[in-house]
Structures are given as C-alpha cells and as structure tokens.
Design a protein around this motif. Structure first.
Motif, mmCIF file in Angstrom:
data_model
loop_
_atom_site.group_PDB
_atom_site.id
_atom_site.type_symbol
_atom_site.label_atom_id
_atom_site.label_comp_id
_atom_site.label_asym_id
_atom_site.label_seq_id
_atom_site.Cartn_x
_atom_site.Cartn_y
_atom_site.Cartn_z
ATOM 1 N N PHE A 71 8.477 -0.200 10.703
ATOM 2 C CA PHE A 71 8.574 1.066 9.876
ATOM 3 C C PHE A 71 10.184 1.452 9.986
ATOM 4 C CE2 PHE A 71 4.137 0.409 11.009
ATOM 5 C CZ PHE A 71 3.608 1.062 9.848
ATOM 6 N N HIS A 84 4.487 7.075 3.071
ATOM 7 C CA HIS A 84 5.168 5.889 3.288
ATOM 8 C C HIS A 84 4.982 4.951 2.017
ATOM 9 C CE1 HIS A 84 2.225 4.328 6.067
ATOM 10 N NE2 HIS A 84 2.731 3.021 5.701
ATOM 11 N N HIS A 111 0.842 -1.389 0.033
ATOM 12 C CA HIS A 111 0.087 0.068 0.021
ATOM 13 C C HIS A 111 0.856 1.164 0.033
ATOM 14 C CE1 HIS A 111 0.514 -0.950 4.379
ATOM 15 N NE2 HIS A 111 0.707 0.488 4.449
ATOM 16 N N VAL A 164 0.676 5.288 1.122
ATOM 17 C CA VAL A 164 0.186 6.288 2.069
ATOM 18 C C VAL A 164 0.455 7.759 1.640
ATOM 19 C CG1 VAL A 164 -0.266 7.078 4.508
ATOM 20 C CG2 VAL A 164 0.084 4.593 4.008
ATOM 21 N N GLU A 188 7.567 0.998 5.034
ATOM 22 C CA GLU A 188 7.183 0.035 5.979
ATOM 23 C C GLU A 188 7.429 -1.308 5.279
ATOM 24 O OE1 GLU A 188 2.819 0.373 6.479
ATOM 25 O OE2 GLU A 188 2.576 -1.705 7.387
ATOM 26 N N ALA A 199 4.536 0.977 1.639
ATOM 27 C CA ALA A 199 4.793 -0.296 2.380
ATOM 28 C C ALA A 199 4.889 -1.407 1.318
ATOM 29 C CB ALA A 199 3.403 -0.574 2.851
HETATM 30 FE FE FE2 Z 1 1.141 1.455 6.399
#
Ligand code: FE2
Length: 362
Positions: A317, A251, A168, A170, A330, A253
C-alpha cells in the motif's frame, strides 16, 4: 463465468476531480508510469473544465479540474480535496442498464444521452453511489475516438510500471452504513457478497473496522466497502471520513504480474509506501509456506504476502497520494488467491496507525 444481469462488462475508467489536473497528470505519469492518451479543455471547446486521460495496461484514469470559479467540480474539491468522483462502467447498452439500475432502486444523476463528436457517438448515463461518488454507465457502440467524445488524442509517454488494470476499488462509508451499501450493490447492480470481515478479524490493539467485498458475477469488478467499528482509538476509516468530509473511495488497487519489478519502479520514481516491521518477514515463511519469490527483495521493498486455499497474493500500500490523509493506491499480484490479504490486515493496520499517530489523528 456468470454474466452480470446488468451486463456490466468492466470498469471503463476512474475519474478524479483534482485541484490541478495538469500537475496531477504529471505526477501520475512520472511517479506511477501512466501515459497520457487524450485531453479535453479550452482547445477542444470545453469552457469550464479540463481533463487529462491517462492509461496503463487496461486502466484508464481521468483527472479533471475546473477552469473557472463557481463550478460543481470546484465545490467538490473544496469539500473533499482531490478524490475519485466517478467509477465508470462499460456496458453493452447504457439505456437498459440504467433503467434496470433505477428500477432496482438507484438514484439517477444523469439520464441516458448521446455524447457525440467526429468519431461517432456513445451513450452515457449515471447513478449515485456512496457519498458524492457516481457510477457512469457507458455504451460505446462503434465509437472510434481516442477516449470519449469531446476528447482529442494527445500523447505524452509514460514510463510503464507494469500496472495492468484495476483489481478492486474500495469505498469507506459511515458507521452503520456498510450493510446498506452492500445491499445496494446487490439489489441495484446484481453484485454478490464475495467475502466479509468482522471487526474481530480486522482489529488492532487500538481500532477496528468491518468490511464486505461485493463482486459482479464474472469477478472482474470488485468493490470492498469498509465502515469503522468501535475501538479504543480512532480508526483509519474515521480519519478518512473526517478529512474527506464523508464517504468516498479509499483506495484503488492496481494489478501487476511482477510486483517486485513494479514496486521497485514506483519507489525509484518517488512513490512512498507503508512500511511493515522487519519481524513480519521472520514470521512469513512459517505463515505462507513455499512461494516463488525470494523473501529478501520482498522484505527490502516492504511487500506483504498472504495465502488461502486457492493460492497466494502479494500486495503493498502506498502512503496517501493526496495532501489529506484520504486516498491511496494498492499494488497487488495474484498467484491463485482471490482474497484481499486478510492475513496481513493486522500488520498493515498497525503500520497505518503509526502514520495516523504521527498526524495526531489516532
Ligand atoms: Fe485492497
């Protein structure tokens, strides 16, 4: 699997605009285990910018820098520091997707056009999302080059850390804008609301934030969007917005299937991670129950665990990977859970606040 109405197939690549792409490529290859697969620059006929394409698993990361003063890329870096410019989608038909997105309210950045070289042609367009971030929309047809037209294969090995793909990505947006962008992803790209967290769920003694997770129908593209909430002190989202100079990607991930192995590898290669207090691991068995992994290596590495009805996940993280306190990574391993580590938010944000306080930003 539900087909996304705009036929987004997956994230084709993420492009960062950085102060020095060659040095950034060295960092991401050596620290994060990416290999280099392609290059574009003076030698390939690109006069004003150069770009290095890194790959690991299915993830593609493009690092681009200006080669002359006075460019849009240079101005972007002056405002934001190194950061994500483009989250590019691979689609079946760029024209159809672009037209549908614009008809649904997207602002066009570039109209559909051909990019061509000896390996064939691809169709490319782009639309604006939060801040100065864009989404390229790319259909590849039968293009058979190493990356995209204009790039030449240039292989430099990486020491694979087991990163599989983007899980994902963000975005941080301004106070009061989360709902706007959640609706935007719903209306423009046909995403749906997967999860939502209130400021009560994501708060510490000092600060709070709100988050909504937007996802495409196949659940292969997930974009959480954060906004700051009122708190006693400055939230990590406000710190980001201040130092990035507006909304942007917070971030990336990355999915792994063996987080202990991946994080050990990254740590051995100099990647720094947020540390949670040892007490987190004393409470862990009671909170998440039986898990396949031994607690000791998780505690040793600082890996967090969270469980929901469907299973559990492990996550960690990094500290910011750029000089400004903005972008980080992440690392996440999913064992049935489709969540985002809600149970870890408090421990995690307290760890972030300790770092913020050291920067004089809390
Ligand atoms: Fe996340």
């Amino acid at each position: 699997m539900t087909e996304n109405p705009l036929r987004l197939r997956k994230i084709h690549h993420v492009e960062m605009w950085v102060g020095d792409a060659r040095q950034a490529a060295f960092f991401y290859r050596n620290a994060f285990g990416f290999e280099q697969i392609a290059y574009s620059g003076l030698e390939t006929g690109c006069r004003d910018s150069c770009a290095f394409v890194l790959a690991q698993g299915q993830a593609r990361l493009v690092l681009r820098s200006p080669l002359v003063p006075g460019t849009e890329i240079g101005e972007h870096i002056a405002r934001h520091g190194d950061g994500v410019k483009d989250i590019a989608f691979h689609v079946n038909d760029a024209d159809t997707t672009f037209q549908a997105a614009v008809a649904n309210g997207a602002d066009a950045v570039t109209e559909p056009h051909d990019l061509r070289d000896d390996h064939g042609a691809v169709r490319c367009a782009s639309i604006q999302t939060y801040g100065e971030t864009v989404h390229s929309i790319i259909s590849l047809g039968d293009y058979d080059g190493p990356f995209l037209p204009g790039f030449r294969a240039q292989h430099l090995p990486g020491n694979d850390a087991g990163l599989l793909r983007y899980d994902h990505i963000v975005g941080n947006v301004e106070l009061g804008k989360m709902e706007h962008w959640a609706e935007w992803y719903g209306k423009v790209l046909g995403f749906s609301r997967f999860l939502q967290f209130s400021d009560e769920q994501i708060s510490t003694e000092y600060s709070a934030l709100m988050s909504v997770v937007m996802s495409d129908g196949s659940y292969s593209i997930k974009f959480p969007i954060n906004e700051p909430a009122e708190g006693r002190k400055k939230s990590q989202i406000e710190e980001y917005l201040e130092h990035y100079g507006g909304p942007g990607v917070q971030h990336l991930a990355m999915l792994t299937k063996d987080i202990v192995k991946t994080v050990s590898h990254l740590r051995d290669h100099g990647v720094e991670f947020l540390q949670v207090p040892k007490s987190y691991y004393e409470e862990l068995p009671g909170r998440v129950g039986e898990i396949d992994e031994a607690i000791e290596p998780l505690a040793e590495l600082g890996i967090l665990v969270d469980r929901d009805e469907e299973g559990y996940l492990l996550q960690i993280f990094t500290n910011p990977v750029v000089s400004r306190p903005t972008m980080f990574f992440e690392i996440i391993q999913r064992k049935g859970s489709k969540g985002f580590g809600e149970g870890n938010f408090k421990a995690l944000f307290e760890a972030i606040e300790r770092e913020q306080s050291r920067r004089g930003n809390l």
